[in-house]
Enzyme design. Structure first.
Site, PDB file in Angstrom:
ATOM      1  N   SER A 192       9.323  61.138  48.212  1.00 36.42           N
ATOM      2  CA  SER A 192       8.044  60.504  47.866  1.00 36.42           C
ATOM      3  C   SER A 192       7.940  59.046  48.313  1.00 36.42           C
ATOM      4  O   SER A 192       7.401  58.203  47.595  1.00 36.42           O
ATOM      5  CB  SER A 192       7.762  60.646  46.368  1.00 36.42           C
ATOM      6  OG  SER A 192       7.674  62.018  46.015  1.00 36.42           O
ATOM      7  N   GLY A 209       8.347  62.907  54.104  1.00 36.73           N
ATOM      8  CA  GLY A 209       7.671  64.192  54.241  1.00 36.73           C
ATOM      9  C   GLY A 209       6.161  64.008  54.276  1.00 36.73           C
ATOM     10  O   GLY A 209       5.562  63.679  55.304  1.00 36.73           O
ATOM     11  N   GLY A 210       5.533  64.194  53.109  1.00 33.95           N
ATOM     12  CA  GLY A 210       4.072  64.196  52.998  1.00 33.95           C
ATOM     13  C   GLY A 210       3.363  63.061  53.723  1.00 33.95           C
ATOM     14  O   GLY A 210       2.401  63.294  54.477  1.00 33.95           O
ATOM     15  N   HIS A 259      18.693  69.901  54.877  1.00 35.33           N
ATOM     16  CA  HIS A 259      17.605  69.444  54.000  1.00 35.33           C
ATOM     17  C   HIS A 259      17.642  70.282  52.710  1.00 35.33           C
ATOM     18  O   HIS A 259      17.965  71.472  52.757  1.00 35.33           O
ATOM     19  CB  HIS A 259      16.262  69.603  54.719  1.00 35.33           C
ATOM     20  CG  HIS A 259      15.128  68.973  53.971  1.00 35.33           C
ATOM     21  ND1 HIS A 259      14.531  69.584  52.905  1.00 35.33           N
ATOM     22  CD2 HIS A 259      14.517  67.773  54.125  1.00 35.33           C
ATOM     23  CE1 HIS A 259      13.583  68.782  52.423  1.00 35.33           C
ATOM     24  NE2 HIS A 259      13.555  67.674  53.143  1.00 35.33           N
ATOM     25  N   GLU A 265      18.455  62.228  49.522  1.00 33.51           N
ATOM     26  CA  GLU A 265      17.161  62.688  49.020  1.00 33.51           C
ATOM     27  C   GLU A 265      17.348  63.377  47.678  1.00 33.51           C
ATOM     28  O   GLU A 265      17.714  64.564  47.633  1.00 33.51           O
ATOM     29  CB  GLU A 265      16.542  63.680  50.000  1.00 33.51           C
ATOM     30  CG  GLU A 265      16.326  63.107  51.383  1.00 33.51           C
ATOM     31  CD  GLU A 265      15.242  63.872  52.121  1.00 33.51           C
ATOM     32  OE1 GLU A 265      14.261  63.247  52.502  1.00 33.51           O
ATOM     33  OE2 GLU A 265      15.374  65.099  52.281  1.00 33.51           O
ATOM     34  N   GLY A 314       8.539  65.553  47.336  1.00 29.57           N
ATOM     35  CA  GLY A 314       7.231  66.192  47.220  1.00 29.57           C
ATOM     36  C   GLY A 314       6.669  66.186  45.808  1.00 29.57           C
ATOM     37  O   GLY A 314       5.692  66.872  45.511  1.00 29.57           O
ATOM     38  N   ASN A 328       9.455  63.908  58.547  1.00 29.32           N
ATOM     39  CA  ASN A 328       9.790  65.329  58.499  1.00 29.32           C
ATOM     40  C   ASN A 328       8.500  66.086  58.215  1.00 29.32           C
ATOM     41  O   ASN A 328       8.007  66.068  57.097  1.00 29.32           O
ATOM     42  CB  ASN A 328      10.831  65.566  57.392  1.00 29.32           C
ATOM     43  CG  ASN A 328      11.057  67.043  57.120  1.00 29.32           C
ATOM     44  OD1 ASN A 328      10.725  67.899  57.946  1.00 29.32           O
ATOM     45  ND2 ASN A 328      11.630  67.354  55.962  1.00 29.32           N
ATOM     46  N   TRP A 329       7.980  66.721  59.229  1.00 27.41           N
ATOM     47  CA  TRP A 329       6.666  67.374  59.085  1.00 27.41           C
ATOM     48  C   TRP A 329       6.749  68.718  58.371  1.00 27.41           C
ATOM     49  O   TRP A 329       5.716  69.331  58.086  1.00 27.41           O
ATOM     50  CB  TRP A 329       6.013  67.562  60.459  1.00 27.41           C
ATOM     51  CG  TRP A 329       5.670  66.291  61.163  1.00 27.41           C
ATOM     52  CD1 TRP A 329       5.900  65.011  60.728  1.00 27.41           C
ATOM     53  CD2 TRP A 329       5.020  66.154  62.437  1.00 27.41           C
ATOM     54  NE1 TRP A 329       5.436  64.099  61.651  1.00 27.41           N
ATOM     55  CE2 TRP A 329       4.895  64.787  62.710  1.00 27.41           C
ATOM     56  CE3 TRP A 329       4.544  67.077  63.372  1.00 27.41           C
ATOM     57  CZ2 TRP A 329       4.304  64.303  63.880  1.00 27.41           C
ATOM     58  CZ3 TRP A 329       3.959  66.611  64.548  1.00 27.41           C
ATOM     59  CH2 TRP A 329       3.836  65.230  64.785  1.00 27.41           C
ATOM     60  N   LYS A 330       7.942  69.203  58.153  1.00 32.22           N
ATOM     61  CA  LYS A 330       8.151  70.509  57.496  1.00 32.22           C
ATOM     62  C   LYS A 330       7.310  71.605  58.201  1.00 32.22           C
ATOM     63  O   LYS A 330       7.070  71.504  59.404  1.00 32.22           O
ATOM     64  CB  LYS A 330       7.824  70.424  56.005  1.00 32.22           C
ATOM     65  CG  LYS A 330       8.478  69.237  55.328  1.00 32.22           C
ATOM     66  CD  LYS A 330       8.453  69.319  53.827  1.00 32.22           C
ATOM     67  CE  LYS A 330       8.981  68.024  53.252  1.00 32.22           C
ATOM     68  NZ  LYS A 330       9.286  68.107  51.844  1.00 32.22           N
TER      69      LYS A 330
HETATM   70  C1  PEP Z   1      11.366  65.215  52.796  1.00 30.30           C
HETATM   71  O1  PEP Z   1      10.828  66.224  53.172  1.00 30.30           O
HETATM   72  O2  PEP Z   1      12.468  64.950  53.260  1.00 30.30           O
HETATM   73  C2  PEP Z   1      10.696  64.371  51.805  1.00 30.30           C
HETATM   74  C3  PEP Z   1      11.316  63.330  51.367  1.00 30.30           C
HETATM   75  O3  PEP Z   1       9.424  64.721  51.410  1.00 30.30           O
HETATM   76  P1  PEP Z   1       8.344  63.811  50.604  1.00 30.30           P
HETATM   77  O4  PEP Z   1       8.313  62.473  51.294  1.00 30.30           O
HETATM   78  O5  PEP Z   1       7.066  64.547  50.729  1.00 30.30           O
HETATM   79  O6  PEP Z   1       8.843  63.696  49.207  1.00 30.30           O
END
Ligand code: PEP
Length: 251
Positions: free
Chosen positions: A215, A236-237, A97, A169, A175, A11-13
């Site tokens: 994360s 995400g990240g 999300h 999540e 994040g 998920n590049w946001k």
């Molecule tokens: C997400 O955006 O769904 C997510 C889990 O982000 P991150 O991996 O950065 O915590």
């Protein structure tokens, strides 16, 4: 047990220009061609979707959107229709999300409408659920997840029941660098599968994939993926860096 192929989704946001998005997938498609027994998915911003889909034509990497509207067309300034996503052969769409729930007023009811319209339009929805830190500390986690599932994924029919993807999540882990322990995540994943089985029967519950998100990094994914009810990651990240995402896919 159902035949669940692990799904590793990025998920590049709200990150990366069109050029940067195409550059990232150009690396991924070269390095991930031989991957077997994994489904790979990237979810860029709307503006990069078409270019990314074109760049990934005839590859093993699928493309998803991060949101969509629940109407198919009309006077909804600024929104994106499921038919537009389908037109560019978008495979998946992330729905509900926690950032959309937190900042943009997404509710279990709107999640449910979007999920149904996604299926009707031929796009597989990834419905996100998860509790906040406050809710966890008040021992409301199971109650919250139950409500999100019972309302959010109600009303599925036939094959849809088996194709849905759910992402657990925990909001406090997104994040923040704090990951749920594999055991904490497994406990909720098992609970979600049990709830799903009450809604749609054991066979459908065994077939659906439940992703963990929060994360996930190259150094913690393998422990997470060892859990029997965790069928992939929503990342995400770490999905923004080619090297990390490649490691995550090859966990
Ligand atoms: C997400 O955006 O769904 C997510 C889990 O982000 P991150 O991996 O950065 O915590």
């Amino acid at each position: 047990m159902g035949n669940r192929v692990p799904l590793i989704a990025g998920n590049w946001k709200m990150n990366k220009t069109v050029k940067e998005s195409v550059e990232l997938v150009s690396v991924l498609k070269q390095k991930l061609t031989d991957v077997k027994n994994r489904e790979i998915l990237v979810c860029p911003s709307y503006i990069s979707l078409y270019a990314v889909k074109e760049a990934l034509k005839n590859t093993n990497i699928k493309v998803g959107a991060q949101n969509m509207y629940f109407e198919k067309s009309g006077a909804f300034t600024g929104e994106i229709s499921p038919l537009m996503l389908k037109d560019i052969n978008c495979d998946y769409v992330i729905i509900g999300h926690s950032e959309r729930r937190q900042y943009f007023g997404e509710t279990d009811e709107s999640v449910n409408k979007k999920m149904k319209v996604a299926f009707e339009s031929g796009i597989i929805p990834i419905v996100c659920v998860g509790e906040t830190l406050q809710q966890r500390e008040k021992n409301e986690t199971f109650l919250i997840i139950e409500k999100q599932i019972k309302i959010g994924v109600a009303g599925l029919s036939g094959e849809q029941m088996k194709k849905l993807v759910i992402a657990y999540e925990p909001v406090w882990a997104i994040g923040t660098g704090k990951t749920a322990t594999p055991q904490q995540a497994e406990e909720i994943h098992a609970f979600i599968r049990k709830l799903y089985s009450e809604l749609y029967g054991k066979d459908a519950a065994e077939d659906i994939r439940i992703l963990y998100g929060g994360s996930v990094k190259p150094d913690n994914i393998s422990e997470i993926m060892k859990q029997p009810n965790i069928d992939g990651g929503l990342i995400g990240g770490a999905a923004l860096k080619a090297d990390d995402f490649i490691k995550l896919v090859n966990y």
